[in-house]
Design a protein around this motif. Structure first.
Motif, PDB file in Angstrom:
ATOM      1  N   GLY A  74       0.793  -1.214   0.000  1.00  0.00           N
ATOM      2  CA  GLY A  74       0.000   0.000   0.000  1.00  0.00           C
ATOM      3  C   GLY A  74       0.827   1.267   0.000  1.00  0.00           C
ATOM      4  N   ALA A  75       0.270   2.310  -0.619  1.00  0.00           N
ATOM      5  CA  ALA A  75       0.878   3.643  -0.638  1.00  0.00           C
ATOM      6  C   ALA A  75      -0.248   4.669  -0.596  1.00  0.00           C
ATOM      7  N   GLY A  76       0.132   5.914  -0.356  1.00  0.00           N
ATOM      8  CA  GLY A  76      -0.883   6.955  -0.265  1.00  0.00           C
ATOM      9  C   GLY A  76      -1.249   7.575  -1.595  1.00  0.00           C
ATOM     10  N   THR A  77      -0.328   7.521  -2.565  1.00  0.00           N
ATOM     11  CA  THR A  77      -0.561   8.170  -3.852  1.00  0.00           C
ATOM     12  C   THR A  77      -0.018   7.327  -4.997  1.00  0.00           C
ATOM     13  N   LEU A  78      -0.500   7.606  -6.196  1.00  0.00           N
ATOM     14  CA  LEU A  78       0.006   6.937  -7.390  1.00  0.00           C
ATOM     15  C   LEU A  78       1.466   7.304  -7.641  1.00  0.00           C
ATOM     16  N   ILE A  79       1.830   8.564  -7.431  1.00  0.00           N
ATOM     17  CA  ILE A  79       3.218   8.982  -7.675  1.00  0.00           C
ATOM     18  C   ILE A  79       4.176   8.165  -6.815  1.00  0.00           C
ATOM     19  N   GLU A  80       3.806   7.912  -5.565  1.00  0.00           N
ATOM     20  CA  GLU A  80       4.649   7.102  -4.689  1.00  0.00           C
ATOM     21  C   GLU A  80       4.844   5.708  -5.281  1.00  0.00           C
ATOM     22  N   ASN A  81       3.773   5.118  -5.798  1.00  0.00           N
ATOM     23  CA  ASN A  81       3.882   3.792  -6.415  1.00  0.00           C
ATOM     24  C   ASN A  81       4.747   3.819  -7.669  1.00  0.00           C
ATOM     25  N   LEU A  82       4.613   4.842  -8.482  1.00  0.00           N
ATOM     26  CA  LEU A  82       5.407   4.930  -9.705  1.00  0.00           C
ATOM     27  C   LEU A  82       6.893   5.084  -9.383  1.00  0.00           C
ATOM     28  N   ARG A  83       7.201   5.832  -8.352  1.00  0.00           N
ATOM     29  CA  ARG A  83       8.607   5.976  -7.952  1.00  0.00           C
ATOM     30  C   ARG A  83       9.167   4.644  -7.435  1.00  0.00           C
ATOM     31  N   LYS A  84       8.345   3.890  -6.714  1.00  0.00           N
ATOM     32  CA  LYS A  84       8.771   2.560  -6.268  1.00  0.00           C
ATOM     33  C   LYS A  84       9.006   1.640  -7.463  1.00  0.00           C
ATOM     34  N   LEU A  85       8.156   1.780  -8.469  1.00  0.00           N
ATOM     35  CA  LEU A  85       8.292   0.958  -9.673  1.00  0.00           C
ATOM     36  C   LEU A  85       9.588   1.300 -10.409  1.00  0.00           C
ATOM     37  N   ILE A  86       9.855   2.577 -10.569  1.00  0.00           N
ATOM     38  CA  ILE A  86      11.084   3.011 -11.224  1.00  0.00           C
ATOM     39  C   ILE A  86      12.310   2.517 -10.447  1.00  0.00           C
ATOM     40  N   GLY A  87      12.209   2.531  -9.115  1.00  0.00           N
ATOM     41  CA  GLY A  87      13.309   2.092  -8.270  1.00  0.00           C
ATOM     42  C   GLY A  87      13.387   0.589  -8.060  1.00  0.00           C
ATOM     43  N   LYS A  88      12.534  -0.164  -8.749  1.00  0.00           N
ATOM     44  CA  LYS A  88      12.518  -1.627  -8.710  1.00  0.00           C
ATOM     45  C   LYS A  88      12.181  -2.188  -7.324  1.00  0.00           C
ATOM     46  N   GLU A  89      11.395  -1.413  -6.559  1.00  0.00           N
ATOM     47  CA  GLU A  89      10.930  -1.892  -5.258  1.00  0.00           C
ATOM     48  C   GLU A  89       9.671  -2.742  -5.404  1.00  0.00           C
ATOM     49  N   ILE A  90       8.945  -2.579  -6.500  1.00  0.00           N
ATOM     50  CA  ILE A  90       7.750  -3.356  -6.803  1.00  0.00           C
ATOM     51  C   ILE A  90       7.810  -3.799  -8.255  1.00  0.00           C
ATOM     52  N   ASP A  91       7.001  -4.812  -8.594  1.00  0.00           N
ATOM     53  CA  ASP A  91       6.991  -5.336  -9.965  1.00  0.00           C
ATOM     54  C   ASP A  91       6.014  -4.587 -10.868  1.00  0.00           C
ATOM     55  N   LEU A  92       4.877  -4.192 -10.304  1.00  0.00           N
ATOM     56  CA  LEU A  92       3.817  -3.537 -11.062  1.00  0.00           C
ATOM     57  C   LEU A  92       3.114  -2.522 -10.178  1.00  0.00           C
ATOM     58  N   SER A  93       2.404  -1.625 -10.820  1.00  0.00           N
ATOM     59  CA  SER A  93       1.380  -0.840 -10.140  1.00  0.00           C
ATOM     60  C   SER A  93       0.190  -0.784 -11.084  1.00  0.00           C
ATOM     61  N   LEU A  94      -0.868  -0.086 -10.709  1.00  0.00           N
ATOM     62  CA  LEU A  94      -2.052  -0.014 -11.560  1.00  0.00           C
ATOM     63  C   LEU A  94      -2.897   1.188 -11.197  1.00  0.00           C
ATOM     64  N   ASP A  95      -3.658   1.636 -12.177  1.00  0.00           N
ATOM     65  CA  ASP A  95      -4.600   2.738 -11.976  1.00  0.00           C
ATOM     66  C   ASP A  95      -5.376   2.908 -13.274  1.00  0.00           C
ATOM     67  N   ASP A  96      -6.291   3.851 -13.292  1.00  0.00           N
ATOM     68  CA  ASP A  96      -6.999   4.212 -14.516  1.00  0.00           C
ATOM     69  C   ASP A  96      -5.992   4.674 -15.574  1.00  0.00           C
ATOM     70  N   GLU A  97      -6.213   4.275 -16.823  1.00  0.00           N
ATOM     71  CA  GLU A  97      -5.242   4.573 -17.881  1.00  0.00           C
ATOM     72  C   GLU A  97      -4.992   6.068 -18.058  1.00  0.00           C
ATOM     73  N   LEU A  98      -6.052   6.880 -18.099  1.00  0.00           N
ATOM     74  CA  LEU A  98      -5.858   8.315 -18.278  1.00  0.00           C
ATOM     75  C   LEU A  98      -5.163   8.937 -17.077  1.00  0.00           C
ATOM     76  N   VAL A  99      -5.464   8.432 -15.885  1.00  0.00           N
ATOM     77  CA  VAL A  99      -4.797   8.921 -14.678  1.00  0.00           C
ATOM     78  C   VAL A  99      -3.305   8.608 -14.746  1.00  0.00           C
ATOM     79  N   LEU A 100      -2.968   7.399 -15.181  1.00  0.00           N
ATOM     80  CA  LEU A 100      -1.568   7.017 -15.341  1.00  0.00           C
ATOM     81  C   LEU A 100      -0.858   7.942 -16.334  1.00  0.00           C
ATOM     82  N   ARG A 101      -1.461   8.123 -17.499  1.00  0.00           N
ATOM     83  CA  ARG A 101      -0.829   8.939 -18.531  1.00  0.00           C
ATOM     84  C   ARG A 101      -0.658  10.384 -18.067  1.00  0.00           C
ATOM     85  N   TYR A 102      -1.690  10.934 -17.468  1.00  0.00           N
ATOM     86  CA  TYR A 102      -1.627  12.320 -17.001  1.00  0.00           C
ATOM     87  C   TYR A 102      -0.569  12.476 -15.908  1.00  0.00           C
TER      88      TYR A 102
END
Length: 256
Positions: free
Chosen positions: A155-183
């Motif tokens: 768990g995380a509080g925001t999508l940005i936190e999850n994306l940073r974890k993904l970039i840093g290879k702390e997690i394998d995947l994240s997910l959200d609404d497609e337009l939210v991800l792109r924006y």
């Protein structure tokens, strides 16, 4: 004589427009203000969803008064009739007890996102077993996904936190609404555009509706008028014009 007739005709058109504007009924429209690009305080027309909703309600003869509140306040206010229209709810059986839902006016595709150097491809639910997936706490992704114990969810509080974890290879995947991800990637993490990949197959596709408080005696009429207005907007091109207007900034990466 022709000039006189044209002048009289123009006057009637003007008076008719004024009369219709005066007859427009005030209606309160509420959203959380924190679901960009669908709804946001600082977005053009307060976001894609709010632009569509207010345009359709105006066509249906209403004067939408838009305000923002927390989700808890919105749901409680919808139950008591403080708010007439919740602009962006997902349908649930519980909410159907106090909200009269329109037909979906948008689709929300919940998709996974990975690093481009990962070989993972999503084709069925079992593919997720054993992976570590970054989620936002208390987010209603999908009932089967939320209940699954075979998937390690962090768990995380925001999508940005999850994306940073993904970039840093702390997690394998994240997910959200497609337009939210792109924006979010384009506006907040533009340097990662070449690093991350949104997967093609969605976990689930949900409709975005308006929900009209059943405390409003005209709830069924409001829903019917909204549905008809959205259909007319799709027919005359207004709907696509609004969507394209918002996609222009959704898909435009900010300068790194």
């Amino acid at each position: 004589m022709n000039k006189l007739k044209r002048g009289i005709a123009g006057l009637f058109i003007f008076l008719s427009a004024c009369s219709q504007a005066a007859m427009a009924r005030d209606i309160s429209v509420v959203h959380s203000g924190n679901w960009p690009p669908y709804a946001g305080r600082d977005l053009p027309e307060q976001g894609l969803a709010i632009d569509l909703v207010t345009t359709a309600l105006k066509r249906a003869g209403y004067s939408p008064q838009v305000r923002m509140a927390s989700l808890t306040q919105i749901l409680e206010g919808s139950k008591t009739g403080v708010y007439d229209v919740f602009a962006t709810p997902w349908y649930t059986m519980d909410r159907d007890q106090y909200l009269d839902f329109s037909q979906p006016y948008l689709e929300s595709s919940i998709r996974f996102i990975k690093r481009k150097d990962s070989p993972f491809e999503y084709s069925r639910f079992d593919d997720l077993e054993g992976l570590t997936i970054g989620v936002i706490e208390n987010y209603a992704y999908d009932e089967d996904f939320n209940r699954s114990t075979a998937i390690k969810k962090v768990g995380a509080g925001t999508l940005i936190e999850n994306l940073r974890k993904l970039i840093g290879k702390e997690i394998d995947l994240s997910l959200d609404d497609e337009l939210v991800l792109r924006y979010t990637i384009n506006t907040s993490l533009p340097y990662s555009v070449a690093t991350l990949e949104i997967l093609a197959k969605p976990l689930v596709v949900r409709g975005v509706n308006i929900g009209v408080s059943r405390k409003n005696p005209d709830h069924a009429k409001i829903v019917a008028g909204f549905n008809e207005a959205i259909a007319d907007m799709k027919e005359d091109g207004t709907y696509d014009s609004i969507v394209q207007k918002h996609k222009a900034y959704i898909d435009r990466p900010a300068s790194p």
